[in-house]
Design a protein around this motif. Structure first.
Motif, PDB file in Angstrom:
ATOM      1  N   ALA A  31       4.846   2.859  -2.996  1.00  0.00           N
ATOM      2  CA  ALA A  31       4.263   3.448  -4.201  1.00  0.00           C
ATOM      3  C   ALA A  31       5.014   3.053  -5.458  1.00  0.00           C
ATOM      4  O   ALA A  31       4.425   2.980  -6.531  1.00  0.00           O
ATOM      5  CB  ALA A  31       4.203   4.954  -4.058  1.00  0.00           C
ATOM      6  N   TYR A  47     -10.661   3.121  -2.340  1.00  0.00           N
ATOM      7  CA  TYR A  47     -10.930   4.563  -2.296  1.00  0.00           C
ATOM      8  C   TYR A  47     -12.282   4.867  -2.922  1.00  0.00           C
ATOM      9  O   TYR A  47     -13.077   5.657  -2.400  1.00  0.00           O
ATOM     10  CB  TYR A  47      -9.865   5.351  -3.071  1.00  0.00           C
ATOM     11  CG  TYR A  47      -8.460   5.229  -2.567  1.00  0.00           C
ATOM     12  CD1 TYR A  47      -8.173   4.887  -1.245  1.00  0.00           C
ATOM     13  CD2 TYR A  47      -7.383   5.486  -3.420  1.00  0.00           C
ATOM     14  CE1 TYR A  47      -6.873   4.780  -0.814  1.00  0.00           C
ATOM     15  CE2 TYR A  47      -6.080   5.389  -2.988  1.00  0.00           C
ATOM     16  CZ  TYR A  47      -5.820   5.035  -1.681  1.00  0.00           C
ATOM     17  OH  TYR A  47      -4.527   4.943  -1.267  1.00  0.00           O
ATOM     18  N   ARG A  57       2.456   0.285  -7.023  1.00  0.00           N
ATOM     19  CA  ARG A  57       2.133   0.663  -8.394  1.00  0.00           C
ATOM     20  C   ARG A  57       1.432  -0.486  -9.113  1.00  0.00           C
ATOM     21  O   ARG A  57       0.443  -0.286  -9.808  1.00  0.00           O
ATOM     22  CB  ARG A  57       3.418   1.042  -9.132  1.00  0.00           C
ATOM     23  CG  ARG A  57       3.159   1.559 -10.528  1.00  0.00           C
ATOM     24  CD  ARG A  57       4.404   2.177 -11.106  1.00  0.00           C
ATOM     25  NE  ARG A  57       4.269   3.589 -11.366  1.00  0.00           N
ATOM     26  CZ  ARG A  57       5.164   4.502 -11.044  1.00  0.00           C
ATOM     27  NH1 ARG A  57       6.243   4.153 -10.372  1.00  0.00           N
ATOM     28  NH2 ARG A  57       4.989   5.753 -11.349  1.00  0.00           N
ATOM     29  N   ARG A  97      -7.151   1.354  -5.479  1.00  0.00           N
ATOM     30  CA  ARG A  97      -8.083   2.419  -5.818  1.00  0.00           C
ATOM     31  C   ARG A  97      -9.537   2.001  -5.635  1.00  0.00           C
ATOM     32  O   ARG A  97     -10.385   2.829  -5.293  1.00  0.00           O
ATOM     33  CB  ARG A  97      -7.853   2.808  -7.280  1.00  0.00           C
ATOM     34  CG  ARG A  97      -8.628   4.007  -7.644  1.00  0.00           C
ATOM     35  CD  ARG A  97      -8.632   4.279  -9.127  1.00  0.00           C
ATOM     36  NE  ARG A  97      -9.297   5.540  -9.318  1.00  0.00           N
ATOM     37  CZ  ARG A  97      -8.879   6.499 -10.126  1.00  0.00           C
ATOM     38  NH1 ARG A  97      -7.816   6.328 -10.849  1.00  0.00           N
ATOM     39  NH2 ARG A  97      -9.547   7.619 -10.210  1.00  0.00           N
ATOM     40  N   THR A 121       0.805  -1.223   0.000  1.00  0.00           N
ATOM     41  CA  THR A 121       0.000   0.000   0.000  1.00  0.00           C
ATOM     42  C   THR A 121       0.835   1.269   0.000  1.00  0.00           C
ATOM     43  O   THR A 121       0.541   2.229  -0.709  1.00  0.00           O
ATOM     44  CB  THR A 121      -0.909  -0.057   1.247  1.00  0.00           C
ATOM     45  OG1 THR A 121      -1.997  -0.905   0.976  1.00  0.00           O
ATOM     46  CG2 THR A 121      -1.398   1.295   1.618  1.00  0.00           C
ATOM     47  N   ARG A 122       1.867   1.288   0.814  1.00  0.00           N
ATOM     48  CA  ARG A 122       2.712   2.479   0.894  1.00  0.00           C
ATOM     49  C   ARG A 122       3.942   2.368   0.012  1.00  0.00           C
ATOM     50  O   ARG A 122       4.739   3.304  -0.044  1.00  0.00           O
ATOM     51  CB  ARG A 122       3.147   2.735   2.344  1.00  0.00           C
ATOM     52  CG  ARG A 122       2.033   3.175   3.261  1.00  0.00           C
ATOM     53  CD  ARG A 122       2.570   3.467   4.655  1.00  0.00           C
ATOM     54  NE  ARG A 122       3.367   4.670   4.709  1.00  0.00           N
ATOM     55  CZ  ARG A 122       2.900   5.858   5.043  1.00  0.00           C
ATOM     56  NH1 ARG A 122       1.639   6.010   5.353  1.00  0.00           N
ATOM     57  NH2 ARG A 122       3.685   6.911   5.071  1.00  0.00           N
ATOM     58  N   LEU A 170      -9.826   9.873   0.309  1.00  0.00           N
ATOM     59  CA  LEU A 170      -8.378   9.856   0.487  1.00  0.00           C
ATOM     60  C   LEU A 170      -7.995  10.271   1.905  1.00  0.00           C
ATOM     61  O   LEU A 170      -7.142   9.651   2.544  1.00  0.00           O
ATOM     62  CB  LEU A 170      -7.730  10.808  -0.529  1.00  0.00           C
ATOM     63  CG  LEU A 170      -6.837  10.179  -1.596  1.00  0.00           C
ATOM     64  CD1 LEU A 170      -7.499   8.979  -2.215  1.00  0.00           C
ATOM     65  CD2 LEU A 170      -6.455  11.193  -2.644  1.00  0.00           C
ATOM     66  N   ALA A 171      -8.647  11.332   2.377  1.00  0.00           N
ATOM     67  CA  ALA A 171      -8.331  11.822   3.723  1.00  0.00           C
ATOM     68  C   ALA A 171      -8.685  10.770   4.767  1.00  0.00           C
ATOM     69  O   ALA A 171      -7.914  10.516   5.700  1.00  0.00           O
ATOM     70  CB  ALA A 171      -9.081  13.124   3.996  1.00  0.00           C
ATOM     71  N   LEU A 178      -2.151  -0.690  -7.983  1.00  0.00           N
ATOM     72  CA  LEU A 178      -2.824   0.599  -7.893  1.00  0.00           C
ATOM     73  C   LEU A 178      -4.331   0.474  -8.121  1.00  0.00           C
ATOM     74  O   LEU A 178      -5.135   1.013  -7.359  1.00  0.00           O
ATOM     75  CB  LEU A 178      -2.226   1.551  -8.937  1.00  0.00           C
ATOM     76  CG  LEU A 178      -2.334   3.036  -8.643  1.00  0.00           C
ATOM     77  CD1 LEU A 178      -1.758   3.331  -7.268  1.00  0.00           C
ATOM     78  CD2 LEU A 178      -1.580   3.836  -9.702  1.00  0.00           C
ATOM     79  N   PHE A 209     -11.781  13.291  -2.570  1.00  0.00           N
ATOM     80  CA  PHE A 209     -10.860  13.854  -1.606  1.00  0.00           C
ATOM     81  C   PHE A 209     -11.151  13.339  -0.201  1.00  0.00           C
ATOM     82  O   PHE A 209     -10.240  12.949   0.536  1.00  0.00           O
ATOM     83  CB  PHE A 209     -10.944  15.384  -1.623  1.00  0.00           C
ATOM     84  CG  PHE A 209     -10.055  15.992  -0.612  1.00  0.00           C
ATOM     85  CD1 PHE A 209      -8.742  16.297  -0.928  1.00  0.00           C
ATOM     86  CD2 PHE A 209     -10.500  16.200   0.675  1.00  0.00           C
ATOM     87  CE1 PHE A 209      -7.906  16.813   0.023  1.00  0.00           C
ATOM     88  CE2 PHE A 209      -9.648  16.717   1.639  1.00  0.00           C
ATOM     89  CZ  PHE A 209      -8.355  17.031   1.311  1.00  0.00           C
ATOM     90  N   ALA A 210     -12.420  13.324   0.163  1.00  0.00           N
ATOM     91  CA  ALA A 210     -12.803  12.845   1.499  1.00  0.00           C
ATOM     92  C   ALA A 210     -12.349  11.409   1.705  1.00  0.00           C
ATOM     93  O   ALA A 210     -11.852  11.039   2.781  1.00  0.00           O
ATOM     94  CB  ALA A 210     -14.312  12.962   1.683  1.00  0.00           C
ATOM     95  N   TYR A 260      -9.100   7.380   4.376  1.00  0.00           N
ATOM     96  CA  TYR A 260      -8.211   6.224   4.295  1.00  0.00           C
ATOM     97  C   TYR A 260      -6.796   6.597   4.742  1.00  0.00           C
ATOM     98  O   TYR A 260      -6.132   5.847   5.470  1.00  0.00           O
ATOM     99  CB  TYR A 260      -8.178   5.638   2.883  1.00  0.00           C
ATOM    100  CG  TYR A 260      -7.274   4.438   2.839  1.00  0.00           C
ATOM    101  CD1 TYR A 260      -7.720   3.193   3.259  1.00  0.00           C
ATOM    102  CD2 TYR A 260      -5.931   4.572   2.457  1.00  0.00           C
ATOM    103  CE1 TYR A 260      -6.868   2.103   3.283  1.00  0.00           C
ATOM    104  CE2 TYR A 260      -5.083   3.486   2.486  1.00  0.00           C
ATOM    105  CZ  TYR A 260      -5.550   2.257   2.899  1.00  0.00           C
ATOM    106  OH  TYR A 260      -4.693   1.190   2.947  1.00  0.00           O
ATOM    107  N   GLY A 261      -6.343   7.774   4.311  1.00  0.00           N
ATOM    108  CA  GLY A 261      -5.007   8.230   4.691  1.00  0.00           C
ATOM    109  C   GLY A 261      -4.828   8.326   6.197  1.00  0.00           C
ATOM    110  O   GLY A 261      -3.789   7.952   6.734  1.00  0.00           O
TER     111      GLY A 261
END
Lengths: 203, 203
Positions: free
Chosen positions: A118, A133, A123, A130, A115-116, A160-161, A126, A157-158, A163-164
């Motif tokens: 990248a 997300y 990749r 996704r 996951t991290r 991503l925030a 991905l 965006f929400a 999950y991030g």
DNA sequence: GGCGAGATTGACTCGCCAGTCAATCTGGGA
DNA sequence: TCCCAGATTGACTGGCGAGTCAATCTCGCC
């Protein structure tokens, strides 16, 4: 047929996968040798290549197995019409945190090595990542349409925030940046939802 | 002294660092060869080892150079007593997004190869990365003490969520998960602050 | 104009490790 | 009991690429 009990073959394969989790978690994917996995599994070097085409495929398998479970869980949560969006996000956060509680090594490997990661594996997977997300974004979009969430921010965006934030907390546990006692796990679920839905501002 | 103009030596070094950014961004740290860096810099293989002890040291240098700038920026923002916490977070988000706008390759390398590379380089620079989290947590803690932020969440957690959201957005741009047009950059600053401070809930 | 410190070059070495493969074993079926 | 497909073994190979180093160059100084 002279094939050995197929159950035993599946068990050997599992044994190798489980050993890989331990070794990847301890040494990291790039730092470990295939022989480390074989040793940990108590199996000869070559047998790893009997069950898997490459070292990469071992990690791919671990990731896909688990990620599909996660995607299924998110879909199930989303399908429950009786849940408010906030509760759906709570359930997803809870599922992820419980996954970590249940098998921290596996979650560490998935987050740190896929996951991290990248470049390498992140990749390659991905599209799969996704999907998660997008599923979360969908939940947000519906909540915005129904008026439960404000429309100040795009659903993508929400998602991503949200999950991030979870991933960052798990990473914090993995690397001891954050206290990771049992009670912290439950608290973290609330914190994520509280921060993302309620915000930091005083009421 | 027979030393060549020290300015020229510094320029050669810089030339190699700049080439490394391009190559690391394009191919990734592990996938590229030192000769790729030398080629991109228009310099002989061995010269890289004249200016740097190892391939690792090249990346370390790039990271530390930039991260120190970030830490200084956060400290400066924090020192401005006239700013509300929300504005401080806005300024930090803005600084990071502008860093990306200004040199996307460098930020890509720092995020992909260091900050998110939890095994290799991320682990080596954990303490340095943590400094940023701690600085942000400090801002949150003060805002909670003054009543600007609610105390529902620990400062350390809030800092992780805030930083995690920004990094996730940059990662989204880097891997085309999120539209990355110029107007999106400015919008992203607002989105991060709006999500973390205001929350998703309808007012 | 010639000396020498440091800059620059790139062919070479050397260790590492993923992946191969031929030999050996094992257990279920006939 | 014997047979053999598939399981299991681990020594070996092949390629790759980081880092070395001895040779060469360059330029500031005397």
């Amino acid at each position: 047929m002279a094939t050995r009990n197929p159950r035993q073959a599946a068990e050997k394969r599992r044994q190798i996968l489980d050993a890989a989790v331990v070794v990847f978690a301890r040494q990291g994917f790039h730092t470990c040798r295939v022989s480390d996995i074989a040793d940990e599994a108590g199996v000869a070097y070559g047998l790893v290549y009997h069950y898997f085409r490459s070292k990469d495929e071992v990690l791919d398998t671990l990731f896909l197995e688990r990620w599909d479970v996660l995607l299924a869980a998110i879909r199930e949560v989303d399908a429950d019409a009786s849940l408010a969006a906030r509760d759906k996000l709570r359930a997803i956060a809870s599922f992820i945190v419980e996954s970590y509680r249940h098998d921290p090594d596996l979650m560490k490997v998935i987050i740190v090595e896929v996951t991290r990661a990248a470049n390498s594996f992140g990749r390659r997977h991905l599209a799969k990542i996704r999907e998660a997300y997008d599923l979360i974004a969908e939940i947000v979009a519906k909540a915005q349409a129904s008026g439960e969430f404000s429309g100040a921010v795009t659903p993508a965006f929400a998602a991503l925030a949200f999950y991030g934030a979870i991933e960052q907390v798990l990473t914090g546990w993995i690397f001891d940046l954050l206290p990771g006692a049992p009670e912290d796990y439950d608290q973290a679920k609330d914190f994520v939802v509280e921060t993302i839905c309620g915000g930091l501002d005083a009421a």
